[in-house]
Write an enzyme that holds these catalytic residues in place. Structure first.
Site, PDB file in Angstrom:
ATOM      1  N   HIS A 103       0.789  -1.426  -0.484  1.00 46.74           N
ATOM      2  CA  HIS A 103      -0.231  -0.231  -0.691  1.00 46.74           C
ATOM      3  C   HIS A 103       1.392   1.192   0.148  1.00 46.74           C
ATOM      4  O   HIS A 103       2.249   1.035   0.010  1.00 46.74           O
ATOM      5  CB  HIS A 103      -0.753  -0.070   1.442  1.00 46.74           C
ATOM      6  CG  HIS A 103      -0.458   0.053   2.789  1.00 46.74           C
ATOM      7  ND1 HIS A 103       0.588  -0.812   3.265  1.00 46.74           N
ATOM      8  CD2 HIS A 103      -0.061   1.313   3.194  1.00 46.74           C
ATOM      9  CE1 HIS A 103       1.388  -0.725   4.198  1.00 46.74           C
ATOM     10  NE2 HIS A 103       0.939   0.249   3.888  1.00 46.74           N
ATOM     11  N   ASP A 105       0.327   5.041   2.192  1.00 44.85           N
ATOM     12  CA  ASP A 105      -0.502   5.033   3.224  1.00 44.85           C
ATOM     13  C   ASP A 105      -1.870   6.347   3.087  1.00 44.85           C
ATOM     14  O   ASP A 105      -1.587   7.236   1.523  1.00 44.85           O
ATOM     15  CB  ASP A 105       0.529   6.064   4.172  1.00 44.85           C
ATOM     16  CG  ASP A 105       1.304   5.208   4.441  1.00 44.85           C
ATOM     17  OD1 ASP A 105       1.198   3.983   5.215  1.00 44.85           O
ATOM     18  OD2 ASP A 105       2.489   5.717   4.674  1.00 44.85           O
ATOM     19  N   HIS A 261       4.998   0.538   0.057  1.00 43.29           N
ATOM     20  CA  HIS A 261       5.420  -0.290   1.026  1.00 43.29           C
ATOM     21  C   HIS A 261       4.668  -1.764   1.636  1.00 43.29           C
ATOM     22  O   HIS A 261       3.608  -2.319   1.853  1.00 43.29           O
ATOM     23  CB  HIS A 261       6.029   0.622   2.878  1.00 43.29           C
ATOM     24  CG  HIS A 261       5.351   1.091   3.303  1.00 43.29           C
ATOM     25  ND1 HIS A 261       4.480   1.653   2.846  1.00 43.29           N
ATOM     26  CD2 HIS A 261       4.229   0.802   4.336  1.00 43.29           C
ATOM     27  CE1 HIS A 261       3.321   3.023   3.430  1.00 43.29           C
ATOM     28  NE2 HIS A 261       3.430   1.378   4.747  1.00 43.29           N
ATOM     29  N   ARG A 276       5.179   6.151  14.572  1.00 45.09           N
ATOM     30  CA  ARG A 276       4.605   5.767  13.811  1.00 45.09           C
ATOM     31  C   ARG A 276       4.209   7.135  13.941  1.00 45.09           C
ATOM     32  O   ARG A 276       3.810   7.520  14.325  1.00 45.09           O
ATOM     33  CB  ARG A 276       4.187   5.316  12.453  1.00 45.09           C
ATOM     34  CG  ARG A 276       3.913   5.617  11.692  1.00 45.09           C
ATOM     35  CD  ARG A 276       3.571   4.911  10.327  1.00 45.09           C
ATOM     36  NE  ARG A 276       2.226   5.619   9.579  1.00 45.09           N
ATOM     37  CZ  ARG A 276       1.489   4.641   8.916  1.00 45.09           C
ATOM     38  NH1 ARG A 276       2.069   3.464   8.697  1.00 45.09           N
ATOM     39  NH2 ARG A 276       0.669   5.419   8.339  1.00 45.09           N
TER      40      ARG A 276
END
Ligand code: SIN
Length: 285
Positions: A103, A105, A261, A276
């Site tokens: 995907h 983000d 990623h 994150r």
């Protein structure tokens, strides 16, 4: 790119496709000149890796803010006192379920994320790598005929499937380490070009992903799926990828307009803890 030394920084490409590991930098004492060198590496290589950064979560937020305004995710719960930080905890004995598919983000936002910074704290003795795929190369290695066709097409993106798959209910019920809050926008659909032009590098990149792209605009899902499946397989060929083996206190930050990623779910027995932050982006053009 070959190995390069810039002031005190050493840049070591991870593969011929994307990713650079930089040594000689301390995020705790980062000056503007060094940040501008590592920002250039972020644009050039799609994803940058740093090791041995023993920083606080406040430092992580400050570092993320150098890239732009930080996002508070509408679905994935942030930390109680720092909603812009997602605690990506995978307890020992469970499967990983966060980001475990290819995907970019948040392409289901009108303005998808610019990039993310992921900070590794507890790293399994093996497994739990993150893989990145260069979407400039994915676009450039298509035939001229398919490039031309795709450049006239848009695709529909939504969180509706990814955030309602089997097993997700426990996250909404707050029974899991990573929790979600339902937001009606989950079912919204947004449209983005299939090929985007990166706003800073001017390079074209393929911009569809298996997690959030539903179909091509103006086509049914069944009509779209064969070509989407081809593009997903093409976009993630090993020749376009690099794979990061985490170590405690390593940091990865990626350009969401240039790479996809994938978090590898292969460390069931072990805990993995990451933090994150994600940077707001612009409407893709
Ligand atoms: C993600 O940000 O999608 C997860 C990446 C990871 O945990 O390796």
């Amino acid at each position: 790119m070959t190995d390069k030394t810039m002031s005190q920084l050493h840049l070591h490409p991870v593969t011929g496709a994307c990713g650079v590991e930089i040594s000689g930098v301390s995020l705790a004492t980062l000056n503007n000149e060094t940040f501008s060198d590592i920002y250039q590496a972020f644009l050039d290589c799609g994803v940058v890796f740093l090791r041995d950064q023993d920083i606080s979560l406040d430092d992580l937020v400050s570092f993320g803010q150098r890239f732009g305004e930080l996002e508070v995710h509408p679905i994935v719960d942030g930390m109680e006192n720092a909603p812009e930080i997602t605690k990506v905890l995978k307890p020992a004995g469970e499967s990983a379920s966060f980001g475990t598919g290819w995907h970019s983000d948040n392409t289901f936002f009108e303005k998808p994320s610019k990039g993310s910074v992921l900070y590794g704290k507890t790293i399994p003795p093996y497994g739990g790598d993150t893989v990145f795929a260069n979407q400039y190369l994915a676009y450039e290695r298509l035939s001229d005929g398919l490039k031309q066709k795709l450049e006239t097409m848009n695709a529909v993106h939504s969180a509706g499937e990814a955030y309602t798959v089997a097993g997700t209910q426990d996250k909404y019920d707050k029974k899991t380490a990573i929790t979600y809050t339902w937001d009606d926008s989950i079912m919204d659909e947004v449209v983005h070009p299939v090929v985007i032009t990166h706003p800073e590098t001017g390079r074209k990149a393929l911009y569809v992903n298996d997690m959030f792209t539903l179909r091509f605009e103006g086509m049914t899902k069944a009509e779209s799926q064969p070509l989407l499946d081809y593009l997903y397989a093409h976009a993630t060929k090993p020749e376009f990828c690099c794979r990061f083996r985490w170590s405690p206190n390593a940091i990865a930050f990626w350009d969401n307009r240039a790479v996809q990623h994938y978090a590898v779910d292969d460390y069931q027995d072990f805990e993995r803890l990451m933090y994150r932050v994600t940077i707001n982006g612009d409407k893709p053009a």
